[in-house]
Scaffold this active site. Structure first.
Site, PDB file in Angstrom:
ATOM      1  CG  ASN A  67      17.307 -12.871  40.122  1.00 53.71           C
ATOM      2  OD1 ASN A  67      17.121 -12.924  38.739  1.00 53.71           O
ATOM      3  ND2 ASN A  67      18.077 -14.367  39.803  1.00 53.71           N
ATOM      4  CG  HIS A 127      16.508 -21.159  34.642  1.00 54.21           C
ATOM      5  ND1 HIS A 127      17.551 -21.298  34.929  1.00 54.21           N
ATOM      6  CD2 HIS A 127      16.164 -20.360  36.052  1.00 54.21           C
ATOM      7  CE1 HIS A 127      18.879 -20.876  35.545  1.00 54.21           C
ATOM      8  NE2 HIS A 127      18.039 -20.699  36.449  1.00 54.21           N
ATOM      9  CD  GLU A 160      18.969 -17.563  38.299  1.00 56.73           C
ATOM     10  OE1 GLU A 160      19.356 -18.501  38.645  1.00 56.73           O
ATOM     11  OE2 GLU A 160      19.364 -16.871  39.471  1.00 56.73           O
ATOM     12  CG  ASP A 190      18.996 -22.592  32.304  1.00 51.38           C
ATOM     13  OD1 ASP A 190      17.741 -22.763  32.433  1.00 51.38           O
ATOM     14  OD2 ASP A 190      20.052 -23.395  32.922  1.00 51.38           O
TER      15      ASP A 190
HETATM   16  C1  XIL Z   1      22.124 -23.425  40.929  1.00 51.46           C
HETATM   17  C2  XIL Z   1      23.036 -23.651  39.924  1.00 51.46           C
HETATM   18  O1  XIL Z   1      23.393 -23.461  38.962  1.00 51.46           O
HETATM   19  C3  XIL Z   1      24.150 -24.844  40.714  1.00 51.46           C
HETATM   20  O2  XIL Z   1      25.407 -25.309  40.572  1.00 51.46           O
HETATM   21  C4  XIL Z   1      23.736 -25.240  42.303  1.00 51.46           C
HETATM   22  O3  XIL Z   1      24.413 -26.433  42.743  1.00 51.46           O
HETATM   23  C5  XIL Z   1      22.647 -24.971  42.861  1.00 51.46           C
HETATM   24  O4  XIL Z   1      22.295 -24.168  41.829  1.00 51.46           O
HETATM   25  N1  XIL Z   1      18.375 -20.436  40.440  1.00 51.46           N
HETATM   26  C6  XIL Z   1      19.276 -19.611  40.883  1.00 51.46           C
HETATM   27  C7  XIL Z   1      20.701 -19.455  40.387  1.00 51.46           C
HETATM   28  O5  XIL Z   1      19.011 -18.365  41.225  1.00 51.46           O
HETATM   29  O6  XIL Z   1      21.431 -19.559  42.288  1.00 51.46           O
HETATM   30  C8  XIL Z   1      20.367 -21.316  40.778  1.00 51.46           C
HETATM   31  O7  XIL Z   1      22.223 -21.930  40.190  1.00 51.46           O
HETATM   32  C9  XIL Z   1      19.617 -21.986  39.768  1.00 51.46           C
HETATM   33  C10 XIL Z   1      18.036 -21.655  39.878  1.00 51.46           C
END
Ligand code: XIL
Length: 306
Positions: free
Chosen positions: A157, A193, A222, A224
């Protein structure tokens, strides 16, 4: 269709809880299964929030994506601050994987086994694991996870993994090599992201297709799409296009099994806390009002017959 779930909000906010149950058929613990959360003090475990989410998912017929077993971030300080030998670290990692995967055996549909192991230029990220154990720590982690729960789908990932670039080249080659060696890697997770100020990537489908051609599962894990505030109608439209294009890519490749949002409401999004001046990254605002992105994803699913 999944979302990351904020363990506190799930308990404290009835509107949030109802929306998680209604809108999604998969959930990912946003933090609750990370090593620093489950073992804050060596040998003292805090499974409460993770157990609660697993129970919530079961009660609502949802699958759980486990996140994440090997990462350079959110490690407990006892682990990073104590000068363990490489042999001790290997043992600790092995134990961590067997303990966590074993606890949820049969209840986790897919695990993000190794998270963010490459730099953007395709070289291996310099982490406590790479330093102590060398590059084979990745294969070891997958083997251990597979032994602990042979039925869970095991994923790599990363972010910036949604288009053709040196990082995705590196993942493509790693997966090919590992599978040739019989290492149980079964999926590539593309975090998703994105940020409007960097532009939307335009080789998303080709990238999903090349992982698909390896015969593995793919997932957007993930998603957004943040922006520099304030939001306006043009940014909102571009964001909607971004959510739609990743979803279309997922629907267009055979092995894409999941499209997960990193939170679905701005009320609990991690973005404002991590990226100065940025926000509005999810498909619903702070009052759970849907944005254009929400309707775009709904229409896309409808067109695809879902
Ligand atoms: C982020 C969370 O959303 C936050 O709440 C935490 O403080 C930090 O981590 N990549 C990932 C996630 O794989 O686990 C991360 O999540 C965001 C980036």
């Amino acid at each position: 269709m999944g979302t990351a779930v904020d363990a506190n909000a799930l308990n404290a906010d009835a509107t949030y809880r109802a929306a998680v149950a209604k809108e999604f058929d998969q959930v990912t613990p946003e933090n609750a299964m990370k090593w620093s959360e489950v073992e804050p003090v060596q040998g003292q475990f805090n499974w409460g929030p993770a157990d609660e989410l697993v129970a919530f998912a079961r009660a609502h017929g949802q699958k759980v994506r486990g996140h994440t077993l090997v990462w350079h971030s959110q490690l407990p300080s006892w682990l990073t601050e104590d000068a363990f030998t490489p042999a001790q670290l290997r043992d600790l990692l092995r134990k961590h994987i067997f303990t966590e995967v074993g606890r949820y055996k049969g209840k986790i549909w897919a695990w993000d086994v190794a998270n963010e192991v490459f730099n953007d230029d395709g070289t291996m990220r310099d982490t406590i694991w790479l330093r102590a154990l060398g590059p084979n720590y990745i294969a070891d982690a997958f083997r251990w996870a597979h032994q602990a729960d042979p039925n869970a789908l095991l994923f790599l990932n990363d972010y910036n993994a949604e288009w053709l670039n040196p990082k995705t080249d590196a993942y493509y080659n790693l997966i090919k090599t590992l599978r040739k060696q019989g290492v149980p890697v079964q999926g590539m997770g593309m975090q998703g992201h994105l940020a409007l100020q960097y532009g939307l990537p335009n080789t998303v489908l080709q990238n999903a297709q090349r992982f698909d051609s390896l015969g593995i599962k793919t997932a957007y894990t993930e998603v957004d799409i943040r922006m520099q505030l304030p939001v306006d109608v043009y940014k909102s439209a571009a964001q909607s296009e971004g959510f739609g294009s990743l979803l279309r890519a997922c629907l267009l490749v055979r092995g894409c099994v999941s499209y997960t949002l990193w939170g679905f409401t701005d009320k609990y999004s991690w973005v404002p806390g991590f990226f100065d001046g940025e926000g509005s990254a999810t498909p619903m605002d702070e009052n759970f009002q849907p944005k254009p992105a929400y309707y775009t994803m709904r229409e896309t699913f409808q067109l695809a017959g879902h």
